[in-house]
Design a protein around this motif. Structure first.
Motif, PDB file in Angstrom:
ATOM      1  N   GLU A 281       0.730  -1.504   0.056  1.00  0.00           N
ATOM      2  CA  GLU A 281       0.001  -0.074  -0.023  1.00  0.00           C
ATOM      3  C   GLU A 281       0.988   1.187   0.010  1.00  0.00           C
ATOM      4  O   GLU A 281       0.566   2.311  -0.623  1.00  0.00           O
ATOM      5  CB  GLU A 281      -0.780   0.080   1.267  1.00  0.00           C
ATOM      6  N   LYS A 282       1.902   1.154   0.617  1.00  0.00           N
ATOM      7  CA  LYS A 282       2.879   2.403   0.798  1.00  0.00           C
ATOM      8  C   LYS A 282       3.755   2.370  -0.165  1.00  0.00           C
ATOM      9  O   LYS A 282       4.429   3.697  -0.467  1.00  0.00           O
ATOM     10  CB  LYS A 282       3.561   2.471   2.220  1.00  0.00           C
ATOM     11  N   LEU A 283       4.149   1.363  -1.009  1.00  0.00           N
ATOM     12  CA  LEU A 283       5.298   1.310  -2.006  1.00  0.00           C
ATOM     13  C   LEU A 283       5.145   2.502  -3.124  1.00  0.00           C
ATOM     14  O   LEU A 283       6.137   3.176  -3.418  1.00  0.00           O
ATOM     15  CB  LEU A 283       5.026  -0.083  -2.672  1.00  0.00           C
ATOM     16  N   PRO A 284       3.951   2.672  -3.577  1.00  0.00           N
ATOM     17  CA  PRO A 284       3.898   3.770  -4.899  1.00  0.00           C
ATOM     18  C   PRO A 284       4.406   5.157  -4.331  1.00  0.00           C
ATOM     19  O   PRO A 284       5.146   5.998  -4.989  1.00  0.00           O
ATOM     20  CB  PRO A 284       2.430   3.794  -5.018  1.00  0.00           C
ATOM     21  N   ASP A 285       4.048   5.516  -2.886  1.00  0.00           N
ATOM     22  CA  ASP A 285       4.393   6.850  -2.341  1.00  0.00           C
ATOM     23  C   ASP A 285       5.889   6.750  -2.237  1.00  0.00           C
ATOM     24  O   ASP A 285       6.570   7.893  -2.093  1.00  0.00           O
ATOM     25  CB  ASP A 285       3.796   7.444  -1.509  1.00  0.00           C
ATOM     26  N   ALA A 286       6.425   5.820  -1.968  1.00  0.00           N
ATOM     27  CA  ALA A 286       7.861   5.625  -1.671  1.00  0.00           C
ATOM     28  C   ALA A 286       8.758   5.746  -3.074  1.00  0.00           C
ATOM     29  O   ALA A 286      10.166   6.025  -2.809  1.00  0.00           O
ATOM     30  CB  ALA A 286       8.200   4.416  -0.710  1.00  0.00           C
ATOM     31  N   LEU A 287       8.258   5.522  -4.037  1.00  0.00           N
ATOM     32  CA  LEU A 287       9.151   5.442  -5.130  1.00  0.00           C
ATOM     33  C   LEU A 287       9.210   6.908  -5.843  1.00  0.00           C
ATOM     34  O   LEU A 287       8.053   7.450  -5.892  1.00  0.00           O
ATOM     35  CB  LEU A 287       8.533   4.482  -6.003  1.00  0.00           C
ATOM     36  N   ARG A 288      10.229   7.124  -6.406  1.00  0.00           N
ATOM     37  CA  ARG A 288      10.255   8.476  -7.213  1.00  0.00           C
ATOM     38  C   ARG A 288       9.794   8.065  -8.625  1.00  0.00           C
ATOM     39  O   ARG A 288       9.831   7.016  -9.117  1.00  0.00           O
ATOM     40  CB  ARG A 288      11.787   9.096  -7.050  1.00  0.00           C
ATOM     41  N   PRO A 289       9.280   9.237  -9.419  1.00  0.00           N
ATOM     42  CA  PRO A 289       9.052   9.016 -10.724  1.00  0.00           C
ATOM     43  C   PRO A 289      10.179   8.302 -11.349  1.00  0.00           C
ATOM     44  O   PRO A 289      11.137   8.647 -11.386  1.00  0.00           O
ATOM     45  CB  PRO A 289       8.645  10.373 -11.170  1.00  0.00           C
ATOM     46  N   GLY A 290       9.611   7.318 -12.359  1.00  0.00           N
ATOM     47  CA  GLY A 290      10.658   6.289 -12.798  1.00  0.00           C
ATOM     48  C   GLY A 290      11.412   5.380 -12.144  1.00  0.00           C
ATOM     49  O   GLY A 290      12.265   4.671 -12.806  1.00  0.00           O
ATOM     50  N   GLY A 291      10.962   5.350 -10.622  1.00  0.00           N
ATOM     51  CA  GLY A 291      11.784   4.458  -9.823  1.00  0.00           C
ATOM     52  C   GLY A 291      11.497   3.100 -10.123  1.00  0.00           C
ATOM     53  O   GLY A 291       9.937   2.889 -10.602  1.00  0.00           O
ATOM     54  N   ARG A 292      12.121   2.093  -9.767  1.00  0.00           N
ATOM     55  CA  ARG A 292      11.845   0.572  -9.901  1.00  0.00           C
ATOM     56  C   ARG A 292      11.698  -0.220  -8.780  1.00  0.00           C
ATOM     57  O   ARG A 292      12.571   0.111  -7.914  1.00  0.00           O
ATOM     58  CB  ARG A 292      12.928   0.016 -11.012  1.00  0.00           C
ATOM     59  N   VAL A 293      10.853  -1.228  -8.705  1.00  0.00           N
ATOM     60  CA  VAL A 293      10.772  -1.978  -7.394  1.00  0.00           C
ATOM     61  C   VAL A 293      10.860  -3.595  -8.052  1.00  0.00           C
ATOM     62  O   VAL A 293      10.224  -3.734  -8.989  1.00  0.00           O
ATOM     63  CB  VAL A 293       9.566  -1.964  -6.669  1.00  0.00           C
ATOM     64  N   ALA A 294      11.476  -4.521  -7.249  1.00  0.00           N
ATOM     65  CA  ALA A 294      11.704  -5.793  -7.769  1.00  0.00           C
ATOM     66  C   ALA A 294      11.295  -6.490  -6.445  1.00  0.00           C
ATOM     67  O   ALA A 294      11.740  -6.165  -5.286  1.00  0.00           O
ATOM     68  CB  ALA A 294      13.220  -6.271  -8.121  1.00  0.00           C
ATOM     69  N   ILE A 295      10.463  -7.486  -6.525  1.00  0.00           N
ATOM     70  CA  ILE A 295      10.107  -8.230  -5.265  1.00  0.00           C
ATOM     71  C   ILE A 295      10.153  -9.822  -5.494  1.00  0.00           C
ATOM     72  O   ILE A 295       9.731 -10.387  -6.732  1.00  0.00           O
ATOM     73  CB  ILE A 295       8.666  -7.900  -4.870  1.00  0.00           C
ATOM     74  N   LEU A 296      10.934 -10.411  -4.487  1.00  0.00           N
ATOM     75  CA  LEU A 296      11.055 -11.943  -4.701  1.00  0.00           C
ATOM     76  C   LEU A 296       9.944 -12.722  -3.912  1.00  0.00           C
ATOM     77  O   LEU A 296       9.831 -12.208  -2.577  1.00  0.00           O
ATOM     78  CB  LEU A 296      12.462 -12.297  -4.364  1.00  0.00           C
ATOM     79  N   THR A 297       9.129 -13.371  -4.227  1.00  0.00           N
ATOM     80  CA  THR A 297       8.211 -14.162  -3.544  1.00  0.00           C
ATOM     81  C   THR A 297       8.541 -15.622  -3.568  1.00  0.00           C
ATOM     82  O   THR A 297       9.324 -16.081  -4.142  1.00  0.00           O
ATOM     83  CB  THR A 297       6.753 -14.011  -4.041  1.00  0.00           C
ATOM     84  N   PHE A 298       8.057 -16.372  -2.539  1.00  0.00           N
ATOM     85  CA  PHE A 298       8.332 -17.551  -2.302  1.00  0.00           C
ATOM     86  C   PHE A 298       7.352 -18.734  -1.911  1.00  0.00           C
ATOM     87  O   PHE A 298       7.356 -19.744  -1.961  1.00  0.00           O
ATOM     88  CB  PHE A 298       9.487 -17.769  -1.110  1.00  0.00           C
ATOM     89  N   HIS A 299       6.121 -18.112  -1.963  1.00  0.00           N
ATOM     90  CA  HIS A 299       4.906 -19.101  -1.839  1.00  0.00           C
ATOM     91  C   HIS A 299       3.807 -18.414  -2.411  1.00  0.00           C
ATOM     92  O   HIS A 299       3.803 -17.098  -2.593  1.00  0.00           O
ATOM     93  CB  HIS A 299       4.695 -19.639  -0.362  1.00  0.00           C
ATOM     94  N   SER A 300       2.703 -19.277  -2.774  1.00  0.00           N
ATOM     95  CA  SER A 300       1.632 -18.621  -3.374  1.00  0.00           C
ATOM     96  C   SER A 300       0.870 -17.559  -2.817  1.00  0.00           C
ATOM     97  O   SER A 300       0.346 -16.406  -3.450  1.00  0.00           O
ATOM     98  CB  SER A 300       0.660 -19.884  -3.649  1.00  0.00           C
ATOM     99  N   GLY A 301       0.500 -17.736  -1.457  1.00  0.00           N
ATOM    100  CA  GLY A 301       0.100 -16.447  -0.761  1.00  0.00           C
ATOM    101  C   GLY A 301       0.656 -15.010  -1.006  1.00  0.00           C
ATOM    102  O   GLY A 301      -0.340 -14.158  -1.236  1.00  0.00           O
TER     103      GLY A 301
END
Length: 351
Positions: A281-301
């Motif tokens: 929820e907070k992620l979009p406001d934490a990124l600057r314009p053009g900023g990139r986010v990568a997220i590693l997940t390990f289970h379906s939930g």
């Protein structure tokens, strides 16, 4: 006779064979600065040395984040610091990374290790807090150009029997990432109802035998037999599944059920889904314009939660692009690191 003469000399536990089974016997692996050859040998064999963690998909992450000198980044889960170090090296001494971790014991070790490699406070700030507080840090620094969130539990936490993360070694049934806060998994089981436990096992790990396990565990506790060690929980699971036919598949089913049960409890005592939901929820406001986010997940939930949030952000115009398909580790990496097999990488770019 002096006190020194009265106290018998305690010999160090012998390093048994190439791969000692007990965590405390692996003193060579636990001291990589002294026994580098042993550590390298263990890694070449496709194993993770005790007390260490081998980062997953480093190349894929760096390729996507495209980190440039002078940028400001956020590492949501410091862990052993492998990803952090790789990202810091991309900055070439210019810029800064802010990293969070809730584990006071392991984060202190990682901070010290990175400082000794010349990656100290001038370029790295380590915060002992949950990554869902990203908004507080972003507000102070003016947002981030790149963000990484590796949602997996680190190998050094799983390997240590004192932490209670693994059913493979006997230890207290704890499972907390920060043992100084909250209640342990054993304490959670003390008062949980059969219905709530069945729901937890199903929601957190898709456990097919959730009803049978919930009944067996709560019945055991009601009889006055507290389940406060990893071995006790494993024994209850094995006994519950004793009705399965004795064939080659049974051992694998029991193992996977143990993994799912421990995972469900770990997610619960650490409020992992709640924390991840708040972070997304907070992620979009934490990124600057053009900023990139990568997220590693390990289970379906957690993967479903991340996928849903990124897709919704893209539709709302918050992200200019996002991962419609996951990126997975190469076959070579999966062969060397068993943990990589369940890993998925999702990403997004801020509009």
């Amino acid at each position: 006779m002096s006190q020194e003469q009265q106290t018998p000399h305690k010999r160090r536990v012998r390093y048994k064979g190439k791969y000692p089974k007990k965590f405390e016997e692996k003193y060579k692996e636990l001291q990589p600065e002294k026994y580098q050859e042993t550590v390298e040998h263990v890694i070449r064999k496709g194993n993770t040395p005790a007390g260490m963690h081998i980062s997953i998909m480093v190349k894929e992450i760096l390729d996507f984040l495209d980190i440039q000198p002078g940028q400001t980044g956020f590492d949501a889960t410091l862990g052993y610091g492998g990803h952090t170090k790789a990202m810091l090296e991309c900055l070439k001494g210019q810029g800064h990374i802010y990293a969070t971790d809730v584990d006071p014991e392991e984060s202190a070790k990682t901070k010290k290790r990175l400082e000794e490699q010349g990656l100290g406070e001038k370029i790295l700030t380590v915060c002992l807090q949950n990554f869902c507080t990203i908004d507080e840090i972003a507000e102070k620094v003016g947002g981030f150009d790149f963000i990484l969130a590796d949602l997996g539990v680190s190998s050094m936490q799983i390997d240590n029997p004192k932490r209670g993360f693994s059913f493979k070694a006997d230890g207290p049934l704890d499972l907390r990432l920060n043992q100084e806060k909250g209640i342990s998994a054993a304490e959670r089981l003390d008062t949980i109802s059969r219905e709530e436990l069945a729901g937890m096992l199903y929601e957190n790990s898709d456990e097919p035998y959730c009803e049978e396990l919930a009944k067996a565990i709560t019945d055991e506790i009601r009889r006055g037999n507290r389940i406060d060690t990893t071995t006790k929980l494993r024994n209850v699971i094995e006994k519950t599944l004793s009705f399965l036919p004795d064939n080659k598949e049974k051992k694998d089913i029991v193992k996977k059920t143990c993994q799912r049960t421990f995972q469900a409890l770990r997610i619960d005592v650490n409020n992992e889904f709640e924390v991840l939901y708040e972070f997304m929820e907070k992620l979009p406001d934490a990124l600057r314009p053009g900023g990139r986010v990568a997220i590693l997940t390990f289970h379906s939930g957690e993967d479903k939660l991340v996928k849903k949030a990124l897709k919704a952000g893209y539709k709302a115009g918050i992200y200019s692009d996002y991962a419609k398909d996951v990126i997975r580790p190469s076959a070579q990496e999966c062969a060397k690191n068993g943990r990589a097999r369940s890993t998925k990488m999702r990403w997004a770019v801020k509009a």
